[in-house]
Design a protein around this motif. Structure first.
Motif, short mmCIF file in Angstrom:
data_model
loop_
_atom_site.label_atom_id
_atom_site.label_comp_id
_atom_site.label_asym_id
_atom_site.label_seq_id
_atom_site.Cartn_x
_atom_site.Cartn_y
_atom_site.Cartn_z
N THR B 218 -52.17 38.12 137.72
CA THR B 218 -52.05 39.42 137.14
C THR B 218 -50.62 40.23 137.62
O THR B 218 -49.74 40.69 136.98
N TYR B 219 -50.81 40.11 139.15
CA TYR B 219 -49.72 40.82 139.66
C TYR B 219 -48.24 40.17 139.28
O TYR B 219 -47.32 41.02 138.97
N MET B 220 -48.00 38.92 139.29
CA MET B 220 -46.89 38.26 138.81
C MET B 220 -46.49 38.63 137.28
O MET B 220 -45.25 38.78 137.17
N TYR B 221 -47.52 38.79 136.67
CA TYR B 221 -47.22 39.00 135.24
C TYR B 221 -46.54 40.57 135.23
O TYR B 221 -45.63 40.75 134.56
N TYR B 222 -47.29 41.49 135.95
CA TYR B 222 -46.66 43.00 135.58
C TYR B 222 -45.30 42.99 136.30
O TYR B 222 -44.56 43.44 136.01
N THR B 223 -45.24 42.58 137.56
CA THR B 223 -43.95 42.68 138.26
C THR B 223 -42.80 41.83 137.41
O THR B 223 -41.83 42.20 137.27
N GLY B 224 -43.32 40.76 136.72
CA GLY B 224 -42.12 39.99 135.92
C GLY B 224 -41.95 40.93 134.63
O GLY B 224 -40.43 40.84 134.34
N ARG B 225 -42.64 41.64 134.10
CA ARG B 225 -42.54 42.56 133.00
C ARG B 225 -41.29 43.56 133.76
O ARG B 225 -40.49 44.09 132.93
N LEU B 226 -41.51 44.11 134.70
CA LEU B 226 -40.89 44.92 135.34
C LEU B 226 -39.31 44.36 135.49
O LEU B 226 -38.55 45.47 135.37
N GLU B 227 -39.20 43.17 135.85
CA GLU B 227 -37.75 42.52 135.87
C GLU B 227 -37.26 42.56 134.59
O GLU B 227 -36.04 42.52 134.29
N ALA B 235 -35.08 36.76 138.45
CA ALA B 235 -36.31 37.30 139.03
C ALA B 235 -37.68 37.39 138.06
O ALA B 235 -38.71 36.94 138.24
N ALA B 236 -37.20 37.75 136.82
CA ALA B 236 -38.33 37.90 135.93
C ALA B 236 -38.91 36.32 135.59
O ALA B 236 -40.03 36.20 135.50
N ASP B 237 -37.88 35.49 135.37
CA ASP B 237 -38.22 34.10 135.18
C ASP B 237 -39.30 33.54 136.23
O ASP B 237 -40.23 32.85 136.05
N HIS B 238 -38.88 33.70 137.46
CA HIS B 238 -39.56 33.26 138.52
C HIS B 238 -41.00 33.91 138.52
O HIS B 238 -42.05 33.12 138.65
N LYS B 239 -40.98 35.15 138.47
CA LYS B 239 -42.46 35.65 138.54
C LYS B 239 -43.11 35.37 137.29
O LYS B 239 -44.52 34.93 137.55
N LEU B 240 -42.62 35.31 136.07
CA LEU B 240 -43.56 35.05 134.94
C LEU B 240 -43.70 33.59 134.98
O LEU B 240 -44.66 33.11 134.46
N SER B 241 -43.05 32.85 135.33
CA SER B 241 -43.28 31.55 135.46
C SER B 241 -44.34 31.13 136.61
O SER B 241 -45.20 30.22 136.40
#
Lengths: 1003, 414
Positions: B218-227, B235-241
């Motif tokens: 969940t955390y990675m999803y939201y921070t990915g969205r922020l990116e 960074a977004a790619d990293h987090k969402l992946s």
């Protein structure tokens, strides 16, 4: 703005209170000292009977002059009833106020008396200590109450506060008379709270020190100087309170009340007033008749207190104070007044005056004497006490009674005056006697004063009290709440938990059912009271330094008369008329004064207005502005003067009411009793509304519900100012206090002003200033219609034209809420501007997304919006060709917003070109693509301009064989730079320039 | 619960509840505590209890009766009120009471040494968010300002403060953080996330791998969205992946949510998804865009963007997708280049501007020379095309080596 204004007002008041507080201590000291003297002067009694107005002024003076004497007065009041404390405060404040603001003569007299008295007072301090004993006794009872009052006051006013606030709450404060009384109260409160004489003594020393210093200072300079100081303070105070007239009005009101009250009291002095209400006292009969004359009497029983409170609240404290004072005065004054009735106060004073060389002094003494005189009667009143309690209980509720004791202690002190020798002994007697009267007046006062005033209470308790009172929807509730609060605080103080309890979390008690409590008040009396407060508000302006000198010249009687005069002016219609009959002897003087006073008042009004400006900080602002400050000020003053002249007009009354309402709100619900009065007064007032609402609701449940959202429930409509200014041009001054309707332009004028500004050939700075003042007037009057939209649109467009983004943003955000309210305007145009602004200047994707998603389907079809969206696309893709195409045929003012981005776009474009073109690129092409246009019609098509620009940005240019200027792409790649902007922004404030910002941010 | 309930029955239910509540706490049975605190689950036992409370009315008396109850009166009494209000649909009052109860619960929780009640705290945190959302809906429907979710946000920050310390409770911090994200994203006050993120990512007390997987995802999803919002694609790619990789394969809804952001991110770094993927997770709104990128079909791209504009704007990927335009141009030029190469390999690297204008015209994109020249210039500038543009001859001269460099997971340099 309204909020700001209110807030500012509050702040101002707080500041004022500070000043007051300082003054108060002195006065209190003086009062105390005076009191002993008064007490000692049994003979005085007789003299006071002369002139009612004089009595007031004198009273005030006495208090002022004799801070120590104040105790006397207070004692007198106290003696009248527990209320005396409050009354005292009121009294003191009144006197102070009057002397300061209005009764300049009195003041001077006061001062002079002060100086003279100081010696006496000090010696008397010991007496005061003796008083203190009584006070100590009182303290036990009163301590809780006082704390409460102080709380309320403090809450609304700021620190200085504890003292001043306490006074303030009583309403006396506002009168500034607060000085003596306030001090007194404070001292009393302290002593009471502590319950030890020592405290009292300490206070005294402090007071004496302070008072001496202050007094000396005051006294040392000419009285006039002192007055001026006072005035300034008042002026500040007034301005702060928003009510320009308020100070004067307060004084006036007080005087008026005193006048009115005085007649009735004549016969039996204190006891009489008390008795009037209670009928128990000896004077009652006389009182009532008199009261009938003055209208106040009838009210007095229930209304007096209410009136006082009302005045207090409504008028922004000052008015209230007057009222309270008056009511208290009614107790006090009644005695005094009674004396006046027989003769005029002035007359009496005059006789006395001979005894005392200094007129002021004499007056003060006389007043004291009058008091004393009046006081003597009270002793008989003991029966009234019993009678009084019922009254109090009925109106005030239990709490008041406890307060009464305190008051009574004060009263007792005053009684001692009568007896001179046995202060303590007399006190009890007084208490008994005074209670009835005090109960009526004092009950409310006491409730407010003692319970609310005490400055000793912890801040959290103040907050608690404020919260509790803030829930009150009307005056009745207020008073009832105050009563309850008194009880609570008394209880807490007896428990010893007063300071330990967590008041912040303490649950509020359920709102009392007010109707039962206050029904007794007579409408007529209420009305009268109201009027007087209102007039008083006007009179606030009236009392001016100018008057003081005049009064001085006039001698004793004149001074008295004058005092009466201003008062009359304020109260002209009702009170004056009523008063006149009463004071036949005085009438002459009164009438004369009346006329003279009016003039004076006008003058005074003018001065106050000016001062107000200063006080408001407007002057400072004006100073900052270049041009027509003085002119404006003059015109404003003229307006003020006009407003003052119109004091009696319904408009003015309305204004006052609204002002006073505001005040009330600001201060939350300190003076419930006052509120009750106001309620009864009349239909249009908030009070009335609240009252009626409360009557309707009556149920605690409703009230409770309201309690939690008291703040949100504030009926801002009633607070809204209705402007009367007819000037089309008006400079913008940031409000630091409540707006004066006389300086606010009504909608029609604003409409013309808008057209005027639009057609004006002057520069943006001027227009911006004008538009801001229009906006301010709109805000202050809470005008939300198409005119408002038009004004903001006009301003926004102007701001866009000159690139003043900060001003534009203000307008834009206002416009968005206005459009959201469904008011028609150029919605699309500004949606486009908004988009452009976000795209070009905020660079926030989230904002952009939300702005885009908010666009309706129709909006997307709008030319301006379409254009803005296209610009956005061009910017995000870096398509400079498209950008400058759009730039050329932008609708509305889109060009202007794009203008701010042009530099950035060009730079990015050239960077891109140097990277992608080889080997060279004709400058003419660059000029064409990057929107360089010929400034003159020389067919250069902006070529020169472009060349300049390229050079300025470090591009390498070369002339090719055919003589055409070429941009050497490769060479320029490394040499491009963004130059520091050397531009002076159109509107003069370079820090506002977006270009500047963007330029910097580019690097 | 229309069924009739006697006073005695109500009394019994309430005392039952109180007994269980006290017992569970004394046994430190976090799992059993959970259902006792849940309102929004609307479980039968909760509904019955709420009815009993509404019938009995004076539950406070019961609480005060025994010491063992009254020690938790601060939690239970408002909780009862919240239940009552919830049952009768007064959600704002319910929220207010529940927040009070939750505050008291946190006080208790603070005093419990071990983290046994973490699960129960999760329930409280979850409930408060859900209740706040419901209360806000009620407020909004009454024309009032919805403010409860904001209040819930500050309450959650308080809870975060309780958990963010050394000790066994710290693993609960990420759950609260995720709930906070949900609140902030809903409120549109995304910038408030930053402080929480900072403390999660920089505080040494937290070892990210130590947190429960669901919270990490969940955390990675939201921070990915922020990116994504920041257009920080790597960074977004990293987090969402990361979120996609660790997400429970069974929960397709979650995977879809992640892909909704991951697909545009991947597209903008030049990685196209398979059609099957889009279809499996019903992300068909992207399929036209992918197709446009494959074909270099500018018209199709614009059409797809327009068609789903609302959706893209709401999810916040619109701007990301819009920037794919350059890649579409690149594709188009590449196609022209390939065709030229087939015709005349020797002159293939010289692309006349007119050719591109003509191609765009076929796509019904009316652009003049200047504009196309500008686009070519931008393509070169952004390194999507290698070469240079000769203004005099209006020809784009392409590099002979790799004239159309692939992004290969790198973002377009700007």
């Amino acid at each position: 703005m309204g909020f700001e204004g209110a807030y500012d007002d509050m702040m101002n008041q707080g500041g004022v209170t500070d000043t007051r507080t300082t003054l108060d201590p002195k006065s209190s000291l003086e009062h105390h000292t005076v009191d002993p003297s008064h007490a000692q002067n049994p003979s005085y009694y007789a003299p006071p009977s002369g002139s009612e107005p004089a009595s007031w002024t004198s009273y005030n003076l006495d208090q002022h002059s004799d801070p120590r004497s104040v105790p006397q007065a207070s004692a007198g009041t106290v003696s009248s009833s527990g209320a005396t404390n409050i009354e005292y405060a009121n009294y003191a404040t009144y006197p102070n106020n009057d002397p300061y603001g209005y009764g300049n003569t009195n003041y001077s007299g006061y001062y002079s008396s002060y100086q003279q008295q100081p010696n006496q007072p000090y010696p008397q301090q010991q007496p005061s200590q003796t008083y203190g004993q009584p006070a100590g006794a009182y303290q036990s009872t009163g301590a809780p109450h006082q704390p409460i009052s102080s709380f309320q006051n403090a809450g609304s006013y700021a620190g200085p506060t504890s003292y001043s606030t306490t006074y303030y709450n009583p309403g006396d404060y506002q009168t500034s008379g607060g000085y003596p009384s306030a001090n007194y109260n404070n001292t009393q409160a302290n002593s009471w709270n502590q319950g030890s004489y020592a405290n009292y003594g300490h206070q005294y020393p402090n007071y004496t020190a302070e008072s001496n210093g202050a007094y000396n200072a005051q006294s040392a300079p000419a009285t006039s100087v002192q007055y001026q100081q006072d005035y300034k303070q008042w002026a500040d105070y007034y301005s702060q309170t928003e009510v320009t007239c308020a100070p004067g009005t307060e004084n006036v009101a007080s005087t008026s009340t005193s006048n009115l009250a005085a007649p009735p009291v004549l016969a039996s002095g204190y006891s009489a007033p008390n008795s009037q209400q209670l009928s128990a006292s000896t004077a009652p009969s006389s009182w009532r008749p008199e009261s009938g004359l003055s209208e106040l009497p009838s009210v007095q029983p229930s209304a007096p207190v209410n009136n006082v409170h009302e005045g207090y609240w409504k008028q922004g404290g000052q008015g209230f104070q007057n009222y309270t004072v008056s009511s208290t005065q009614s107790n006090f004054q009644k005695p005094l007044d009674l004396n006046p009735i027989s003769g005029s106060f002035q007359n009496q004073q005059k006789p006395e005056v001979p005894q005392q060389p200094y007129v002021p002094y004499a007056t003060s003494h006389q007043v004291a004497q009058t008091y004393h005189l009046s006081l003597p009667p009270p002793p008989p009143p003991p029966p009234p006490q019993t009678a009084a309690p019922p009254f109090d209980s009925a109106r005030v509720s239990n709490v008041q009674i406890p307060t009464n004791p305190r008051i009574s202690s004060n009263l007792s002190a005053s009684l001692p005056k009568n007896s001179n020798a046995s202060v303590g002994v007399t006190k009890p007697a007084y208490i008994g006697v005074s209670l009835p009267k005090t109960n009526d007046n004092a009950s409310s006062h006491a409730a407010a004063d003692s319970s609310l005033k005490p400055g000793m209470l912890p801040k959290s308790l103040r907050g608690y009290v404020e919260r509790a009172l803030a829930r009150c929807k009307d005056d009745r509730q207020m008073s009832a709440c105050q009563d309850i609060l008194k009880e609570v605080i008394t209880k807490a103080s007896t428990d010893g938990t007063l300071s330990t309890r967590d008041w912040d979390t303490e649950p509020l008690f359920p709102l009392p059912n007010v109707d039962l409590i206050n029904d007794s008040t007579t409408p007529s009396s209420l009305i009268k009271n109201r009027r007087s407060p209102i007039r008083r508000t006007k009179s606030r302006w009236e009392p001016l330094p100018e008057e003081k000198p005049v009064e001085k010249q006039l001698c004793y009687t004149p001074s008295n008369v004058k005092h009466g005069g201003p008062i009359y002016n304020n109260e002209r219609d009702k009170q004056v008329s009523t008063a006149r009959p009463e004071n036949k002897e005085n009438k002459f003087s009164n009438l004369k004064f009346y006329l003279g006073n009016q003039k004076e008042t006008n003058k005074a009004g003018l001065r106050p207005a000016k001062r107000q400006h200063v006080g408001d900080g407007r002057i400072g602002l004006n100073d900052g502005d270049s041009s027509s400050d003085s002119d404006k000020e003059q015109s404003l003053t003229a307006y003020y003067a006009g407003a003052i002249a119109l004091a009696d007009s319904p408009e003015e009354r309305k204004r006052r009411e609204s002002r006073s309402k505001r005040f009330e709100r600001n201060h939350g619900s300190r003076s419930a009793p006052n509120l009750t009065k106001t309620k009864s007064v009349g239909g249009g007032n908030l009070y009335t509304r609240r009252a009626s609402a409360s009557v309707l609701a009556n149920s605690n449940s409703l009230d409770d519900g309201a309690a939690s959202r008291a703040v949100e429930d504030i009926d801002w409509d009633s607070l809204t100012v209705k402007g009367t200014c007819q000037e089309i041009e008006k400079r913008y001054l940031r409000l630091t206090s409540a707006p004066d309707p006389a300086t606010v332009r009504p909608e029609e004028v604003l409409e013309r002003a808008l057209v005027f500004v639009q057609d004006s050939p002057k520069n943006y700075l001027y227009k911006c200033d004008q538009l801001k003042s229009i906006r301010q007037d709109l805000t202050v009057q809470r005008i939300h219609n198409e005119l408002t939209v038009k004004v903001y649109e006009t301003h926004a467009r102007l701001a866009i034209e000159v690139g003043d983004l900060s001003e534009y943003n203000q307008c834009q955000s206002q416009l968005q809420t206005l459009y959201a309210e469904g008011i028609k305007g150029q919605h699309m145009e500004f949606a486009a501007y908004n988009l452009l602004c976000v795209i070009l200047h905020s660079n926030n994707n989230r904002d952009l997304l939300s702005a885009m998603s908010r666009l309706s389907v129709e909006a997307r079809k709008d030319v301006g919006v379409k254009h803005a969206l296209a610009v956005r696309a061009a910017v995000t893709s870096g398509n400079y060709v498209l950008f400058f195409k759009l730039y050329k045929d932008a609708p509305n003012l889109n060009t202007c917003l794009m203008d701010l981005y042009v530099e950035k776009m060009r730079y990015a474009a050239v960077k891109c070109m140097t990277r992608s073109y080889r080997p060279t690129l004709p400058v003419s092409y660059v000029a064409q693509v990057l929107g360089f246009q010929s400034t003159d019609e020389k067919n250069t098509s902006g070529l020169e301009e472009c060349t300049e620009w390229l050079k300025a940005h470090g591009a390498c240019l070369a002339t090719d064989s055919s003589g055409e200027m070429m941009l050497d792409a490769k060479a320029s790649m490394a040499s491009l730079f963004m130059p520091e902007p050397d531009d002076a922004v159109a509107h003069g404030d370079a820090s506002l320039a977006v270009n500047d910002f963007l330029t910097r941010s580019l690097s | 619960m229309a069924s009739y309930m006697s006073m005695g029955e109500a009394h019994r239910r309430i005392t039952d509840y109180l007994n269980r509540f006290v017992d569970v706490i004394s046994y430190q049975d976090g799992t059993s505590l959970k259902p006792l605190l849940s309102l929004s689950s609307e479980s039968p036992s909760f509904l019955a209890l709420a009815d009993a409370l509404n019938l009995f009315q004076d539950a406070n008396r019961l609480i005060k009766q025994a010491d063992k109850y009254s020690q938790y009166a601060e939690i239970v009494a408002p909780l009862f009120r919240a239940m009552q209000s919830y049952r009768v649909g007064h959600l704002v009052e319910s929220y207010q009471a529940f927040e009070k109860s939750a505050n008291a619960f946190i006080q208790e929780f603070r005093n419990w040494e071990s983290a046994w009640a973490l699960e129960a705290l999760y329930v409280v945190v979850y409930e408060i968010r859900i209740l706040a959302e419901k209360a806000d809906r009620e407020l909004a429907s009454n024309g009032k300002t919805p403010e409860k979710l904001k209040a819930a946000g500050s309450f959650l920050m308080k809870v975060f403060g309780v958990l963010a310390g050394k000790g066994p409770k710290r693993v609960g911090a990420l759950y609260v953080t995720c709930q906070l994200f949900k609140v902030y994203f809903k409120l549109g006050t995304v910038h408030l996330c930053r402080s929480v993120i900072r403390s999660i990512e920089t505080a040494r007390i937290f070892d990210f791998e130590e947190f429960p997987v669901r919270d990490k995802v969940t955390y990675m999803y939201y921070t990915g969205r922020l990116e994504v919002l920041n257009e920080n694609f790597p960074a977004a790619d990293h987090k969402l992946s990361y979120a996609l990789k660790h997400c429970d394969p069974q929960s397709e809804a979650n995977i879809r949510m992640i892909l909704k952001y991951l697909v545009p991110v991947k597209l903008s770094i030049g990685i196209l998804p398979k059609k099957a993927l889009l279809e499996k997770y019903t992300l068909v709104e992207y399929s036209d865009i992918v197709l446009a990128m494959k074909r270099g079909d500018l018209r199709l791209l614009r059409h797809a963007l327009e068609e789903h504009e609302d959706r893209f704007l709401r999810s916040g990927v619109y701007l990301v997708l819009e920037k794919l335009e350059l890649q579409v141009y690149q594709r188009l030029v590449k196609k022209i280049y390939i065709i030229q190469k087939q015709k005349d390999p020797s002159k293939a690297h010289q692309i006349k501007l007119e050719m591109i204008v003509k191609a765009l015209k076929w796509l019904e994109m009316e652009m003049d020379l200047d504009e196309v020249e500008c686009i070519m210039s931008i393509l070169i500038y952004k390194n999507l095309v290698k070469g240079y543009f000769a203004h005099k001859s209006k020809v784009a001269v392409l590099s002979k080596q790799d004239p159309f460099p692939k992004l290969n997971g790198k973002p377009i340099n700007s």
